[in-house]
Design a protein around this motif. Sequence first.
Motif, mmCIF file in Angstrom:
data_model
loop_
_atom_site.group_PDB
_atom_site.id
_atom_site.type_symbol
_atom_site.label_atom_id
_atom_site.label_comp_id
_atom_site.label_asym_id
_atom_site.label_seq_id
_atom_site.Cartn_x
_atom_site.Cartn_y
_atom_site.Cartn_z
ATOM 1 N N HIS A 94 1.131 9.393 -5.589
ATOM 2 C CA HIS A 94 1.653 10.726 -5.273
ATOM 3 C C HIS A 94 2.509 11.261 -6.418
ATOM 4 N N GLY A 145 -4.247 12.397 -1.356
ATOM 5 C CA GLY A 145 -4.153 11.784 -0.041
ATOM 6 C C GLY A 145 -5.420 11.025 0.276
ATOM 7 N N CYS A 146 -5.488 10.561 1.481
ATOM 8 C CA CYS A 146 -6.697 9.859 1.889
ATOM 9 C C CYS A 146 -7.098 10.331 3.276
ATOM 10 N N LYS A 147 -8.370 10.377 3.470
ATOM 11 C CA LYS A 147 -8.907 10.771 4.772
ATOM 12 C C LYS A 147 -9.521 9.536 5.412
ATOM 13 N N ILE A 148 -9.193 9.367 6.652
ATOM 14 C CA ILE A 148 -9.710 8.208 7.383
ATOM 15 C C ILE A 148 -10.524 8.718 8.559
ATOM 16 N N LYS A 149 -11.733 8.247 8.641
ATOM 17 C CA LYS A 149 -12.570 8.599 9.784
ATOM 18 C C LYS A 149 -12.393 7.516 10.838
ATOM 19 N N ILE A 200 0.844 -1.197 0.000
ATOM 20 C CA ILE A 200 0.000 0.000 0.000
ATOM 21 C C ILE A 200 0.881 1.249 0.000
ATOM 22 N N ARG A 249 1.970 1.755 -3.519
ATOM 23 C CA ARG A 249 0.855 2.289 -4.322
ATOM 24 C C ARG A 249 0.639 3.773 -4.044
ATOM 25 N N ARG A 250 0.736 4.159 -2.758
ATOM 26 C CA ARG A 250 0.578 5.574 -2.416
ATOM 27 C C ARG A 250 1.688 6.410 -3.030
ATOM 28 N N TYR A 286 -2.695 12.725 -6.771
ATOM 29 C CA TYR A 286 -3.116 12.079 -5.520
ATOM 30 C C TYR A 286 -3.362 13.130 -4.455
#
Length: 92
Positions: free
Chosen positions: A74, A81-85, A66, A69-70, A79
């Motif tokens: 990027h 980014g990603c937000k995680i709740k 992962i 992949r990021r 990209y």
Amino acid sequence: MKALQVQSPMFSDKEVALLRETYAKGLDDTELRIFLKQSEAMNLNPFKKEIYAVKYNGKMTLMTSIEGRRKMAHETGKYLGCKIKVHYRDWE
């Protein structure tokens, strides 16, 4: 038969030897060359756990983590980014 020397422009001879003993354990010279070439082509670093070489039933498979992949996403410049709740729950 004498073992073939595996060289890489991305890694020093000591790093290749370290890869062979750790992350690329069990790979023959040809498989190690493929692993290094693919790492270079994709600009992924096995020491940063961005790419792995895994053998299943005697066959090598290259896997991108992962993190790899990021990094690839990027590098496209698209990209975001990603937000995680994260939901916390009171366990008491």
